[in-house]
Enzyme design. Sequence first.
Site, mmCIF file in Angstrom:
data_model
loop_
_atom_site.group_PDB
_atom_site.id
_atom_site.type_symbol
_atom_site.label_atom_id
_atom_site.label_comp_id
_atom_site.label_asym_id
_atom_site.label_seq_id
_atom_site.Cartn_x
_atom_site.Cartn_y
_atom_site.Cartn_z
ATOM 1 N N SER A 106 -0.107 2.337 10.475
ATOM 2 C CA SER A 106 -1.421 1.541 10.192
ATOM 3 C C SER A 106 -2.423 2.432 10.523
ATOM 4 O O SER A 106 -3.128 4.372 10.616
ATOM 5 C CB SER A 106 -1.236 0.270 10.995
ATOM 6 N N GLU A 226 -0.682 0.253 -2.895
ATOM 7 C CA GLU A 226 -0.729 0.644 -4.215
ATOM 8 C C GLU A 226 -0.349 1.639 -5.232
ATOM 9 O O GLU A 226 -0.478 2.543 -3.881
ATOM 10 C CB GLU A 226 -2.017 -0.521 -4.746
ATOM 11 N N HIS A 250 2.833 -5.475 5.530
ATOM 12 C CA HIS A 250 2.246 -4.228 6.732
ATOM 13 C C HIS A 250 2.995 -4.401 7.492
ATOM 14 O O HIS A 250 3.388 -3.327 8.623
ATOM 15 C CB HIS A 250 0.937 -4.468 6.625
#
Length: 272
Positions: A106, A226, A250
Site C-alpha cells: 500500500s 482495477e 487490500h
Amino acid sequence: MSSTFLYGANVQANGIRQHYLRYGGEASATRQPLVLIPGITSPAVTWGFVAERLGRHFDTYVLDVRGRGLSSSGPELAYDTDTCADDVSAFIAALGLERVILAGHSMGARFALRALSRGARDIDKLVLIDPPVSGPGRREYPSKLPWYVDSIRDCLRGADLETMRRYCPTWSEDQLRLRAEWLHTCYEPAIVQAFEEFHSVDIHQDLPGVTVPTLLICAGKGGVIEDQDRAEIRDLLPSIRITTAPRAGHMIPWDDYEGFFAAFEDFLGTEL
C-alpha cells in the site's frame, strides 16, 4: 515470536531513529536481504506473521515508517512521500545491505517505488503490493480518511477488541488485539499527510525508470487496482509481472494468508 525472529533494533538514518524488526534465524547472514515497508497504519510488528514466513528464506527486515511504531515521530518531522522514500534508501545504506529485495504494501509500495526513482542503491528486485494508484486527476482511493483517524483516536483512548472489530470485522482476535495495542503509535498528522498524498502525488511517473525486475501483487477485492490500472501500469513498465490474490481485499495476507504467498509465484526464486 517464531524461531525466525532475531531481534528488534534502531538505526540512525536520514536524520531520524528508524526502528526495525529482523527475521531470518541463524542462517540470516547468508541469505539475501528483503526489506518490507508496511502500509499507512501498520507498525512493523503487525507484519510479524508475514515476516516469520519470509524469514525462512530471506534475511528479512520490517521497518517502522516514521510516525509509526517505535521510529521517530512528532510535529518537528516531515512526512511527505519523498522524505519517507529517502528514509528507505538511508535505512538500506546504514545497514550496508546489498542485492536487496525491496517490498512494500500500500503506502509502503509507493515509498519503495519512489525510493528507487530517487536513486536507492543495491536494489535487486522490487515488489509492489496493492499500492494506491490514485493521484491528481485520477479516481479516489477507495478507503476514506475517517476510517484511519477515528480508529487511531479510539486506540489513544484505549480500545477493546469489539471496538477494533467495527473497523476490521473479518480479522482474527489475535490480529485485532495487535492492532489495538499498536495503532496508538501512528501519529495522526503523518497518517493524514500520507492519505492526502495518495491523491496529490502521482507515482505512475516513477514506473518508466524502473530497471530492476518488478512484481505487482493486486488484491482481487477492494477496488484499489482495477483492470484499467493494470493495463496502464504495464504500458508504463512493460517488463512488470502482475499477479492477483483473487480472494483477498487490500490487506491481502490478513484476508488470504496462503493466497498472498502464492501470488509471489516464482518471482523470488523460491517457493514461499
